[in-house]
Design a protein around this motif. Structure first.
Motif, PDB file in Angstrom:
ATOM      1  N   SER A  61       0.517  -1.129  -0.246  1.00 26.18           N
ATOM      2  CA  SER A  61       0.315  -0.083   0.160  1.00 26.18           C
ATOM      3  C   SER A  61       0.787   1.307   0.084  1.00 26.18           C
ATOM      4  O   SER A  61       2.102   1.692   0.742  1.00 26.18           O
ATOM      5  CB  SER A  61      -1.070  -0.133   1.540  1.00 26.18           C
ATOM      6  N   PHE A  62       0.744   2.000  -0.433  1.00 23.64           N
ATOM      7  CA  PHE A  62       1.421   3.455  -1.398  1.00 23.64           C
ATOM      8  C   PHE A  62       0.735   4.698  -0.292  1.00 23.64           C
ATOM      9  O   PHE A  62       1.311   5.618  -0.063  1.00 23.64           O
ATOM     10  CB  PHE A  62       1.776   3.761  -2.786  1.00 23.64           C
ATOM     11  N   GLU A  63      -0.589   3.945  -0.089  1.00 20.52           N
ATOM     12  CA  GLU A  63      -0.732   5.291   1.148  1.00 20.52           C
ATOM     13  C   GLU A  63      -0.201   5.721   2.373  1.00 20.52           C
ATOM     14  O   GLU A  63       0.615   5.072   2.491  1.00 20.52           O
ATOM     15  CB  GLU A  63      -2.894   4.295   2.362  1.00 20.52           C
ATOM     16  N   SER A  64      -0.292   7.170   2.628  1.00 27.28           N
ATOM     17  CA  SER A  64       0.987   7.456   3.248  1.00 27.28           C
ATOM     18  C   SER A  64      -0.002   7.381   5.271  1.00 27.28           C
ATOM     19  O   SER A  64      -1.395   7.692   5.399  1.00 27.28           O
ATOM     20  CB  SER A  64       0.701   9.102   3.579  1.00 27.28           C
ATOM     21  N   GLY A  65       1.442   7.601   6.167  1.00 28.33           N
ATOM     22  CA  GLY A  65       1.182   7.096   7.885  1.00 28.33           C
ATOM     23  C   GLY A  65       1.038   8.132   8.205  1.00 28.33           C
ATOM     24  O   GLY A  65       0.770   9.862   7.512  1.00 28.33           O
ATOM     25  N   GLY A  82       6.605  11.422  -3.103  1.00 30.21           N
ATOM     26  CA  GLY A  82       7.736  10.871  -2.653  1.00 30.21           C
ATOM     27  C   GLY A  82       8.849   9.407  -2.096  1.00 30.21           C
ATOM     28  O   GLY A  82       8.049   9.308  -0.939  1.00 30.21           O
ATOM     29  N   TRP A  83      10.112   9.669  -1.791  1.00 34.88           N
ATOM     30  CA  TRP A  83      10.925   8.981  -1.323  1.00 34.88           C
ATOM     31  C   TRP A  83      12.197   9.190  -0.902  1.00 34.88           C
ATOM     32  O   TRP A  83      12.842  10.156  -1.730  1.00 34.88           O
ATOM     33  CB  TRP A  83      11.250   7.565  -2.360  1.00 34.88           C
ATOM     34  N   ASN A 162      10.677  10.592  -7.353  1.00 34.62           N
ATOM     35  CA  ASN A 162       8.876  10.551  -7.165  1.00 34.62           C
ATOM     36  C   ASN A 162       9.087   9.604  -8.667  1.00 34.62           C
ATOM     37  O   ASN A 162       8.160  10.178  -9.351  1.00 34.62           O
ATOM     38  CB  ASN A 162       8.366  11.783  -6.879  1.00 34.62           C
ATOM     39  N   PRO A 163       8.914   8.119  -8.270  1.00 32.18           N
ATOM     40  CA  PRO A 163       8.491   7.213  -8.974  1.00 32.18           C
ATOM     41  C   PRO A 163       7.067   7.194  -9.003  1.00 32.18           C
ATOM     42  O   PRO A 163       6.281   7.012  -8.447  1.00 32.18           O
ATOM     43  CB  PRO A 163       9.847   5.932  -8.743  1.00 32.18           C
ATOM     44  N   ALA A 164       6.132   6.623 -10.142  1.00 29.13           N
ATOM     45  CA  ALA A 164       5.555   5.877 -10.425  1.00 29.13           C
ATOM     46  C   ALA A 164       5.867   4.863  -9.339  1.00 29.13           C
ATOM     47  O   ALA A 164       6.370   4.120  -9.203  1.00 29.13           O
ATOM     48  CB  ALA A 164       5.208   5.349 -11.804  1.00 29.13           C
ATOM     49  N   ALA A 165       4.224   4.269  -8.794  1.00 23.91           N
ATOM     50  CA  ALA A 165       4.258   3.074  -7.526  1.00 23.91           C
ATOM     51  C   ALA A 165       4.359   2.182  -8.677  1.00 23.91           C
ATOM     52  O   ALA A 165       4.889   1.079  -7.908  1.00 23.91           O
ATOM     53  CB  ALA A 165       2.034   3.068  -7.050  1.00 23.91           C
ATOM     54  N   ALA A 166       4.219   1.814  -9.502  1.00 24.73           N
ATOM     55  CA  ALA A 166       4.418   0.561 -10.632  1.00 24.73           C
ATOM     56  C   ALA A 166       5.614   0.896 -10.933  1.00 24.73           C
ATOM     57  O   ALA A 166       5.643  -0.877 -11.276  1.00 24.73           O
ATOM     58  CB  ALA A 166       3.588   0.640 -11.980  1.00 24.73           C
ATOM     59  N   ASP A 173      14.498  -6.505   2.413  1.00 29.93           N
ATOM     60  CA  ASP A 173      15.136  -6.096   3.603  1.00 29.93           C
ATOM     61  C   ASP A 173      14.136  -4.434   3.734  1.00 29.93           C
ATOM     62  O   ASP A 173      14.894  -3.909   4.491  1.00 29.93           O
ATOM     63  CB  ASP A 173      16.673  -5.502   3.007  1.00 29.93           C
ATOM     64  N   GLY A 174      13.077  -4.203   3.465  1.00 32.76           N
ATOM     65  CA  GLY A 174      11.988  -3.536   3.811  1.00 32.76           C
ATOM     66  C   GLY A 174      11.992  -2.494   2.935  1.00 32.76           C
ATOM     67  O   GLY A 174      11.535  -0.773   2.947  1.00 32.76           O
ATOM     68  N   LEU A 175      13.315  -2.283   2.063  1.00 34.02           N
ATOM     69  CA  LEU A 175      13.805  -1.145   0.926  1.00 34.02           C
ATOM     70  C   LEU A 175      12.702  -1.212  -0.052  1.00 34.02           C
ATOM     71  O   LEU A 175      12.819  -2.700  -1.131  1.00 34.02           O
ATOM     72  CB  LEU A 175      14.470  -1.193   0.668  1.00 34.02           C
ATOM     73  N   PHE A 176      12.367  -0.461  -0.838  1.00 35.86           N
ATOM     74  CA  PHE A 176      11.991  -0.642  -2.883  1.00 35.86           C
ATOM     75  C   PHE A 176      12.796  -0.027  -3.291  1.00 35.86           C
ATOM     76  O   PHE A 176      13.727   0.864  -3.375  1.00 35.86           O
ATOM     77  CB  PHE A 176      11.343   0.492  -2.464  1.00 35.86           C
TER      78      PHE A 176
END
Length: 241
Positions: A61-65, A82-83, A162-166, A173-176
């Motif tokens: 899920s890409f929703e903000s926390g 963004g990331w 700011n990549p597209a979610a796809a 390791d939890g990183l994207f």
């Protein structure tokens, strides 16, 4: 009958996999910047003789926390999409929303997991300082130790992408990471807030409801397998009679 048993067995395996994913979500309920994961199943008939083949696909899920005020200058949250760009254990660029940064003994800015934070010119290295500030554009400035109050030194600008979610997906390791090895370009339009930390986007209530529903589905699959076992046993008795 064998195809029914096979399908029910595959179903129990998928349910257990989903439960593991939801359990991991709950375990990261308080992890800064964590993105909840989900497992979807797609059923398609492989052929009439072999029954159904079930494929699974994990997605995040890409929703903000939620945003939490901390007042700590090295707690940085991205406003909107963004990331943060960081280096993984192999020295490759990866991405995270976890903005709780720290400075190691060598002055390198790192995440809580020990990943070096990247600027527009490589890993961020800070000189001995009395105060550090992060501007809304990711610009890092410090007041060096022993310097005058207004003697601020600019260290660099956080690399924000700011990549597209796809185009990115979560690794173990939890990183994207991108599906291709090329690093992403920085996006100067991204804005951040210092003294604020983004929390996990895991919804505890939603996760618990999913656990209950999956538990019921698991019981149904077991009942199906038990019914097929009883029918098979009855058939064997008839053949031996």
């Amino acid at each position: 009958m064998n195809s029914v048993l096979s399908t029910a067995l595959e179903g129990t395996v998928r349910i257990m996999q989903k439960q593991q994913v939801h359990a991991n979500n709950l375990a990261n309920l308080s992890t800064s910047g964590f993105r909840a994961d989900y497992l979807s199943t797609m059923e398609a008939a492989e052929n009439a003789a072999a029954g159904e083949k079930i494929d699974s696909q994990q997605w995040s899920s890409f929703e903000s926390g939620p945003m939490m005020q901390t007042g700590r200058s090295l707690d940085v949250a991205i406003n909107g999409e963004g990331w943060f760009a960081v280096l993984d254990d192999k020295g490759k660029e990866a991405y995270t929303r976890a903005g709780s940064f720290m400075v190691d003994q060598a002055g390198m800015l790192k995440t809580r997991d020990g990943h070096a934070v990247l600027s527009d010119a490589g890993p961020v290295v800070l000189p001995p300082f009395e105060r550090v500030e992060v501007g809304s554009d990711g610009r890092i400035t410090v007041k060096p130790q022993g310097a005058r109050e207004n003697a601020l030194a600019e260290i660099g600008v956080l690399k924000l992408v700011n990549p597209a979610a796809a185009d990115i997906s979560k690794s173990q390791d939890g990183l994207f990471r991108r599906d291709v090895p090329d690093p992403l370009p920085a996006d100067p339009a991204i804005r951040v807030s210092s003294g604020i930390l983004e929390g996990s986007n895991v919804n505890a209530v939603k996760e618990m409801v999913s656990f209950i529903e999956l538990g019921r589905q698991y019981e149904m699959q077991l009942k199906t397998m038990k019914s097929m076992e009883n029918i098979g046993a009855s058939g064997d008795k008839l053949l031996r009679a």
